[in-house]
Every structure is written in C-alpha cells, then in structure tokens.
Design a protein around this motif. Structure first.
Motif, PDB file in Angstrom:
ATOM      1  N   SER A 139       0.828  -1.204   0.000  1.00 28.16           N
ATOM      2  CA  SER A 139       0.000   0.000   0.000  1.00 28.16           C
ATOM      3  C   SER A 139       0.863   1.255   0.000  1.00 28.16           C
ATOM      4  O   SER A 139       0.397   2.345  -0.368  1.00 28.16           O
ATOM      5  CB  SER A 139      -0.934  -0.003   1.213  1.00 28.16           C
ATOM      6  OG  SER A 139      -0.196   0.031   2.423  1.00 28.16           O
ATOM      7  N   GLU A 143       0.864   5.720  -1.441  1.00 28.09           N
ATOM      8  CA  GLU A 143       0.860   6.688  -0.352  1.00 28.09           C
ATOM      9  C   GLU A 143       2.209   7.383  -0.264  1.00 28.09           C
ATOM     10  O   GLU A 143       3.241   6.795  -0.584  1.00 28.09           O
ATOM     11  CB  GLU A 143       0.602   6.000   0.997  1.00 28.09           C
ATOM     12  CG  GLU A 143      -0.774   5.408   1.152  1.00 28.09           C
ATOM     13  CD  GLU A 143      -0.962   4.843   2.547  1.00 28.09           C
ATOM     14  OE1 GLU A 143      -1.792   5.378   3.291  1.00 28.09           O
ATOM     15  OE2 GLU A 143      -0.249   3.878   2.887  1.00 28.09           O
ATOM     16  N   GLY A 182      -1.050  -3.695   3.648  1.00 28.43           N
ATOM     17  CA  GLY A 182      -0.711  -2.532   4.453  1.00 28.43           C
ATOM     18  C   GLY A 182       0.187  -2.987   5.587  1.00 28.43           C
ATOM     19  O   GLY A 182       0.883  -4.008   5.474  1.00 28.43           O
ATOM     20  N   SER A 208      -2.053   1.439  14.005  1.00 30.10           N
ATOM     21  CA  SER A 208      -3.462   1.034  14.119  1.00 30.10           C
ATOM     22  C   SER A 208      -4.399   2.235  14.071  1.00 30.10           C
ATOM     23  O   SER A 208      -5.542   2.131  13.601  1.00 30.10           O
ATOM     24  CB  SER A 208      -3.679   0.256  15.418  1.00 30.10           C
ATOM     25  OG  SER A 208      -2.955  -0.959  15.409  1.00 30.10           O
ATOM     26  N   ARG A 210      -4.193   4.678  12.170  1.00 26.23           N
ATOM     27  CA  ARG A 210      -4.312   5.149  10.790  1.00 26.23           C
ATOM     28  C   ARG A 210      -5.108   4.185   9.914  1.00 26.23           C
ATOM     29  O   ARG A 210      -5.305   4.444   8.723  1.00 26.23           O
ATOM     30  CB  ARG A 210      -2.917   5.353  10.193  1.00 26.23           C
ATOM     31  CG  ARG A 210      -2.046   6.325  10.994  1.00 26.23           C
ATOM     32  CD  ARG A 210      -0.682   6.502  10.361  1.00 26.23           C
ATOM     33  NE  ARG A 210      -0.780   7.077   9.024  1.00 26.23           N
ATOM     34  CZ  ARG A 210      -0.312   6.498   7.915  1.00 26.23           C
ATOM     35  NH1 ARG A 210       0.273   5.306   7.997  1.00 26.23           N
ATOM     36  NH2 ARG A 210      -0.427   7.096   6.753  1.00 26.23           N
ATOM     37  N   ILE A 211      -5.549   3.073  10.503  1.00 30.34           N
ATOM     38  CA  ILE A 211      -6.228   2.026   9.736  1.00 30.34           C
ATOM     39  C   ILE A 211      -7.700   1.993  10.130  1.00 30.34           C
ATOM     40  O   ILE A 211      -8.016   1.848  11.323  1.00 30.34           O
ATOM     41  CB  ILE A 211      -5.566   0.655   9.997  1.00 30.34           C
ATOM     42  CG1 ILE A 211      -4.087   0.701   9.594  1.00 30.34           C
ATOM     43  CG2 ILE A 211      -6.286  -0.455   9.250  1.00 30.34           C
ATOM     44  CD1 ILE A 211      -3.301  -0.526  10.000  1.00 30.34           C
ATOM     45  N   ASP A 245      -5.200  -4.056   3.399  1.00 34.30           N
ATOM     46  CA  ASP A 245      -4.583  -3.034   4.246  1.00 34.30           C
ATOM     47  C   ASP A 245      -5.525  -2.474   5.290  1.00 34.30           C
ATOM     48  O   ASP A 245      -5.236  -1.426   5.875  1.00 34.30           O
ATOM     49  CB  ASP A 245      -4.039  -1.904   3.387  1.00 34.30           C
ATOM     50  CG  ASP A 245      -5.134  -1.121   2.665  1.00 34.30           C
ATOM     51  OD1 ASP A 245      -6.300  -1.578   2.676  1.00 34.30           O
ATOM     52  OD2 ASP A 245      -4.837  -0.042   2.107  1.00 34.30           O
ATOM     53  N   GLN A 248      -6.500   1.308   4.959  1.00 32.47           N
ATOM     54  CA  GLN A 248      -5.629   2.462   5.206  1.00 32.47           C
ATOM     55  C   GLN A 248      -5.437   3.333   3.971  1.00 32.47           C
ATOM     56  O   GLN A 248      -5.553   4.573   4.054  1.00 32.47           O
ATOM     57  CB  GLN A 248      -4.260   1.989   5.700  1.00 32.47           C
ATOM     58  CG  GLN A 248      -3.265   3.142   5.868  1.00 32.47           C
ATOM     59  CD  GLN A 248      -1.941   2.701   6.457  1.00 32.47           C
ATOM     60  OE1 GLN A 248      -1.898   2.006   7.450  1.00 32.47           O
ATOM     61  NE2 GLN A 248      -0.855   3.087   5.836  1.00 32.47           N
TER      62      GLN A 248
END
Length: 251
Positions: A139, A143, A182, A208, A210-211, A245, A248
């Motif tokens: 991922s 990003e 991710g 975690s 950010r997910i 992911d 995310q």
C-alpha cells in the motif's frame, strides 16, 4: 480443508518469515507442493521444519541469475512445471531524501524490482495455461511516506510490471496480479522499531490509529488473499492489484 491447490506446484520466494512463510504453510495445507527460497540456510531450514510436509526449500537469492537458474532447473527436474509463483522476496529500509545513497537505491530496487523481473522471467518456461503469478506489492506504493520514498517507488514499479506483463502474456492463459498489504505484524515491520518490545508495540499502536479497521494485519490474513489469487477461484482476475490493508490506503 478444501484442498484448493490440490496437486499444484507452487514457488514462494523469500518465504522464511512473515507473509511468505504464512502463505507457504497455507498453500501446503491446501494441497500444493511448495518450493520456498531464502538467502540464509539456517532460517530456511527452520521455515521448512515449521511448514512440515509438502515443502522443498532451496537456498537462493532472487537478485542473482545463477541462483534462479539453479532453482528453476531443480523445479523442472523434480516437478516438471510450475502452477503458482508468488514473487514475495524483497525488502527495504527507511532513509530521508537527503540521506539516500546510491547503494540504498541499488539495494532496494535490486531486491524489489530486478529480483521480481528475473524471477518471473525465468519461471515462465515452466508455466502453462491457467498458471498464476502473484507479485508482492505494498500500500506504500500509492501513499506518501516520510523517509520511505525509495521503497515506495520500487513497489509502484512492481504495480506497473503487472499492468505491462498481462499484455506481454496475452493469449498464454497465465495470470499476473499484485497483492499489496498494508501494515502487517511481521519481522520486516517490527525491525523498523528496533528490538525493544515496548517500542515495537508503540509503533503497532500508532499504525493502528491510521487504519479504519483499527488494527494492523496478520500474516495469515494476507496469505488467504494469496490463496485466492493462486486458486481457480480467481480464474478471471488478471492485471489487478488487491489491497489487504484494513482500508488504510483506500480512504
């Protein structure tokens, strides 16, 4: 047990830990005979013992043509062909823009791009209609991540390899897809936090947040996606990138 890979021959490169090892265990449990590779003989032997049956380990570095030729000569002699290839070997490290060196670029692109190209290229003569090629993406490829630009760029390159190769392989019946995890609780990820368990947990806790699912992934969860792509259930999935992911990079 459904035996979704019953009688198939699979190769997973870089399968001594993490996602590669979890996938090898699942493929073997689902009926495949699995060849695994790694650069370190001791960790490779430990992985083979952990998988148990239906496995053959071969010491090989995916960035070395001679190692790959020896690997595929062995598979051809012992198994006759190859039904599934998971080009999983790779890696990278974090360096901010002003710290990036030529050696860092060469190492990261060598492992993630050159190694993937050589592995797939040399596997093709063993693969027939219906075979599945899975490339290890990330991922991070879509990003922006501070101090991770070279790794991220290498995984973006892997994504385009799949887009182009499905055209090169048009009419062969060989599928090529990218599996992009991710953050996953693997030794590769934990190494970024060092050896202190508290620092490792702190990193996992931060990731975690950010997910959307609120946690990092487990190697076994990524392995199940690889199983889908390897199996006939994905017979019409080609040139795709499957993100695992927790959402995310999707929001």
């Amino acid at each position: 047990m459904q035996d979704r890979l019953d009688g198939k021959i699979a190769l997973i490169t870089g399968a001594t830990s993490g996602i590669g090892l979890a996938t090898a265990k699942l493929f073997a449990a689902e009926g495949a005979h699995v060849y695994i590779t790694g650069r370190n003989q001791n960790t490779l032997k430990a992985a083979q013992d952990e998988i148990g049956g239906n496995v053959t380990s071969v010491q090989a570095d995916s960035t070395r043509s001679t190692d790959l030729e020896r690997l595929f000569d062995q598979i051809k002699a012992e198994a006759g062909g190859l039904d599934v290839l998971f080009a999983n070997a790779g890696g990278g490290s974090m360096l901010a823009l002003e710290q990036i060196t030529e050696a860092h670029v060469d190492d990261t692109f060598g492992r993630n791009v050159k190694g993937t190209i050589l592995t797939v290229q040399k596997a093709l003569p063993l693969m027939a209609k219906g075979a599945s090629i899975i490339l290890a993406g990330s991922s991070a490829s879509i990003e922006g991540t501070a101090a991770f630009s070279v790794y991220s760029a290498s995984k973006a390159a892997v994504r385009n390899l799949a887009r182009s190769w499905v055209l090169d392989l048009k009419g062969t019946g060989i599928r090529v897809n990218v599996l992009s995890p991710g953050p996953v609780r693997t030794p590769f990820l934990l190494d970024f936090a060092g050896e202190d368990p508290a620092q490792q947990q702190g990193m996992l806790d931060y990731l975690s947040t950010r997910i959307p699912l609120g946690r990092v992934g487990e190697p076994e969860e990524i392995a199940r996606v690889a199983l889908f792509l390897a199996s006939d259930d994905a017979s019409f999935v080609n040139g795709a990138e499957i993100f695992a992911d927790g959402g995310q990079a999707q929001v």
